[in-house]
Motif scaffolding. Structure first.
Motif, mmCIF file in Angstrom:
data_model
loop_
_atom_site.group_PDB
_atom_site.id
_atom_site.type_symbol
_atom_site.label_atom_id
_atom_site.label_comp_id
_atom_site.label_asym_id
_atom_site.label_seq_id
_atom_site.Cartn_x
_atom_site.Cartn_y
_atom_site.Cartn_z
ATOM 1 N N LEU A 178 -17.282 21.404 -31.711
ATOM 2 C CA LEU A 178 -16.667 20.332 -30.944
ATOM 3 C C LEU A 178 -15.550 20.903 -30.084
ATOM 4 N N PRO A 179 -15.577 20.672 -28.764
ATOM 5 C CA PRO A 179 -14.436 21.078 -27.937
ATOM 6 C C PRO A 179 -13.219 20.261 -28.333
ATOM 7 N N LEU A 180 -12.059 20.920 -28.361
ATOM 8 C CA LEU A 180 -10.843 20.241 -28.807
ATOM 9 C C LEU A 180 -9.642 20.750 -28.011
ATOM 10 N N ALA A 181 -9.229 20.004 -27.008
ATOM 11 C CA ALA A 181 -8.000 20.293 -26.258
ATOM 12 C C ALA A 181 -7.913 21.751 -25.815
ATOM 13 N N GLY A 182 -8.984 22.252 -25.227
ATOM 14 C CA GLY A 182 -9.010 23.632 -24.764
ATOM 15 C C GLY A 182 -9.408 24.633 -25.823
ATOM 16 N N GLY A 183 -9.497 24.197 -27.057
ATOM 17 C CA GLY A 183 -9.927 25.061 -28.155
ATOM 18 C C GLY A 183 -11.277 24.615 -28.675
ATOM 19 N N VAL A 184 -11.519 24.864 -29.948
ATOM 20 C CA VAL A 184 -12.812 24.530 -30.530
ATOM 21 C C VAL A 184 -12.642 24.188 -32.004
ATOM 22 N N ALA B 147 -4.023 12.322 -31.501
ATOM 23 C CA ALA B 147 -4.314 11.940 -32.883
ATOM 24 C C ALA B 147 -5.770 11.520 -33.021
ATOM 25 N N ASN B 148 -6.319 10.850 -32.025
ATOM 26 C CA ASN B 148 -7.728 10.444 -32.062
ATOM 27 C C ASN B 148 -8.655 11.659 -32.022
ATOM 28 N N ASP B 149 -8.295 12.661 -31.198
ATOM 29 C CA ASP B 149 -9.089 13.891 -31.158
ATOM 30 C C ASP B 149 -9.172 14.522 -32.549
ATOM 31 N N LEU B 150 -8.032 14.641 -33.189
ATOM 32 C CA LEU B 150 -7.988 15.266 -34.508
ATOM 33 C C LEU B 150 -8.705 14.422 -35.549
ATOM 34 N N ALA B 151 -8.590 13.120 -35.448
ATOM 35 C CA ALA B 151 -9.263 12.241 -36.413
ATOM 36 C C ALA B 151 -10.768 12.431 -36.345
ATOM 37 N N GLU B 152 -11.311 12.605 -35.145
ATOM 38 C CA GLU B 152 -12.748 12.832 -35.002
ATOM 39 C C GLU B 152 -13.160 14.137 -35.672
ATOM 40 N N VAL B 153 -12.377 15.188 -35.453
ATOM 41 C CA VAL B 153 -12.673 16.487 -36.065
ATOM 42 C C VAL B 153 -12.561 16.385 -37.583
ATOM 43 N N GLU B 154 -11.536 15.732 -38.071
ATOM 44 C CA GLU B 154 -11.331 15.607 -39.518
ATOM 45 C C GLU B 154 -12.476 14.839 -40.169
ATOM 46 N N ARG B 155 -12.986 13.823 -39.498
ATOM 47 C CA ARG B 155 -14.130 13.089 -40.040
ATOM 48 C C ARG B 155 -15.371 13.972 -40.096
ATOM 49 N N ASP C 240 1.925 25.767 -27.815
ATOM 50 C CA ASP C 240 2.874 24.660 -27.711
ATOM 51 C C ASP C 240 3.291 24.223 -29.115
ATOM 52 N N PRO C 241 4.593 24.234 -29.431
ATOM 53 C CA PRO C 241 5.046 23.829 -30.775
ATOM 54 C C PRO C 241 4.626 22.412 -31.160
ATOM 55 N N ALA C 242 4.290 21.587 -30.179
ATOM 56 C CA ALA C 242 3.875 20.211 -30.484
ATOM 57 C C ALA C 242 2.609 20.190 -31.327
ATOM 58 N N VAL C 243 1.789 21.254 -31.237
ATOM 59 C CA VAL C 243 0.548 21.293 -32.015
ATOM 60 C C VAL C 243 0.856 21.372 -33.506
ATOM 61 N N ALA C 244 1.708 22.311 -33.885
ATOM 62 C CA ALA C 244 2.064 22.447 -35.298
ATOM 63 C C ALA C 244 2.765 21.195 -35.809
ATOM 64 N N ASP C 245 3.600 20.593 -34.977
ATOM 65 C CA ASP C 245 4.290 19.361 -35.364
ATOM 66 C C ASP C 245 3.279 18.249 -35.632
ATOM 67 N N LEU C 246 2.272 18.151 -34.760
ATOM 68 C CA LEU C 246 1.240 17.128 -34.929
ATOM 69 C C LEU C 246 0.430 17.365 -36.199
ATOM 70 N N LEU C 247 0.053 18.612 -36.443
ATOM 71 C CA LEU C 247 -0.770 18.923 -37.612
ATOM 72 C C LEU C 247 -0.022 18.674 -38.918
ATOM 73 N N THR C 248 1.208 19.158 -39.012
ATOM 74 C CA THR C 248 1.957 18.960 -40.260
ATOM 75 C C THR C 248 2.227 17.480 -40.500
ATOM 76 N N GLY C 249 2.391 16.722 -39.413
ATOM 77 C CA GLY C 249 2.590 15.282 -39.566
ATOM 78 C C GLY C 249 1.357 14.567 -40.087
ATOM 79 N N ARG C 250 0.192 15.209 -39.959
ATOM 80 C CA ARG C 250 -1.060 14.628 -40.446
ATOM 81 C C ARG C 250 -1.453 15.194 -41.816
ATOM 82 N N GLY C 251 -0.562 15.932 -42.442
ATOM 83 C CA GLY C 251 -0.824 16.406 -43.797
ATOM 84 C C GLY C 251 -1.371 17.813 -43.901
ATOM 85 N N TYR C 252 -1.411 18.538 -42.804
ATOM 86 C CA TYR C 252 -1.830 19.938 -42.870
ATOM 87 C C TYR C 252 -0.707 20.753 -43.517
#
Length: 295
Positions: free
Chosen positions: A56-62, A86-94, A112-124
């Motif tokens: 799955l393509p994900l924000a320039g990554g995979v 958050a919706n992008d990540l939710a699809e990948v997590e499902r 971008d530090p916002a990536v790590a902030d987003l992930l840890t906020g989702r329980g990573y």
């Protein structure tokens, strides 16, 4: 194009290769390509109707899932130009959860530090690190092999032997440095190595010591980036200069192919990192490995 700091003039001490976010983005794009191509090879390897993977393509990554327990099950390349929603990540997590698998995200410290902030906020949670080292290919590199050791490309006729040697070398990990956070069965490891070897631009190398196939490695050319990966030495033949000889051979070939930068990924503080730095590689950045277990 990114400006690459190539060091000081000839005849003076070489300065370290400096890596900015633009160079890191190029390296991460090459990694994303490799993962996607390895995943496609895994799908082709499985019998018709039994392919379970996805890319799955994900924000320039995979986001890649190849098969149960595979080292290709990961999210990579995030944080360069685009931050996932958050919706992008939710699809990948499902998608991962539907296969009973955790999501493993590898995030570069230059992203971008916002990536790590987003992930840890989702329980990573942070489970490990890996280092990315690089070297500017700005001149001729000669191959150097200790007495009794021969390095040559490994053809298709020796592919199965190359795979077995690589698996034997990886199965007994080096005791130096930080231990890897995950282990793989031999069957899964052989499958992943076979899949990655099928990626576009990959060359395989074999190391013979006194006539015995003792080690192997790979090199992948992606534009002007040379990825050094999949290096292993059979335990009985370690500490004989095989890894350094494999590095030297690949440096020479990558330079001849017109690459600007060679990169290698290692465990922090490992013998592989030590060998790479002795061969002129510099620490460019670290990838933080964050994992979220399926709900």
């Amino acid at each position: 194009m990114t400006t690459i700091s190539r060091g000081t003039p000839a005849g003076t001490e070489r300065s370290p290769l400096f890596c900015d976010p633009a160079l890191a983005a190029r390296i991460e794009r090459a990694e994303v390509e490799l993962i996607a191509q390895g995943n496609a090879a895994a799908s082709r390897r499985r019998p018709p109707g039994e392919a379970v993977g996805f890319v799955l393509p994900l924000a320039g990554g995979v986001a890649s899932y190849a098969e149960d327990g595979s080292p290709l099950n990961k999210v990579a390349g995030l944080g360069f130009g685009v931050v996932p929603t958050a919706n992008d990540l939710a699809e990948v997590e499902r998608a991962f959860a539907s296969r009973g698998a955790p999501v493993q995200a590898e995030v570069a410290t230059l992203a971008d530090p916002a990536v790590a902030d987003l992930l840890t906020g989702r329980g990573y949670r942070l489970v490990s690190f890996e280092n990315v080292l690089g070297r500017a290919l700005d001149g001729a590199h000669r191959t150097v092999t200790p007495p009794g050791i021969e390095i040559r490309t490994s053809g298709q006729d020796a592919f199965d032997q190359w795979l077995e040697v690589m698996a034997d070398g990886v199965a007994v990990s080096d005791t130096e440095g930080v231990a890897a956070h995950e282990e793989f069965t031999r069957e899964v490891l052989l499958g992943a190595m076979r899949d990655l070897a099928a990626a576009v631009g990959v060359r395989r190398y074999g190391a013979w010591r006194d006539g015995v196939f003792a080690g192997g490695a790979s090199l992948r050319i992606s534009g002007d980036i040379a990825q050094f990966g999949g290096a292993a030495t059979v335990p009985a033949h370690r500490r004989r200069g095989i890894q350094s000889a494999l590095l030297a051979a690949r440096l020479a070939d990558a330079t001849a192919a017109g690459c600007e930068v060679a990169v290698i990924t290692t465990q922090p503080g490992s013998k592989s990192q030590h060998n790479a730095q002795r061969s002129g590689f510099d620490l460019l950045y670290t990838r933080a490995i964050l994992v979220r277990e399926p709900a």
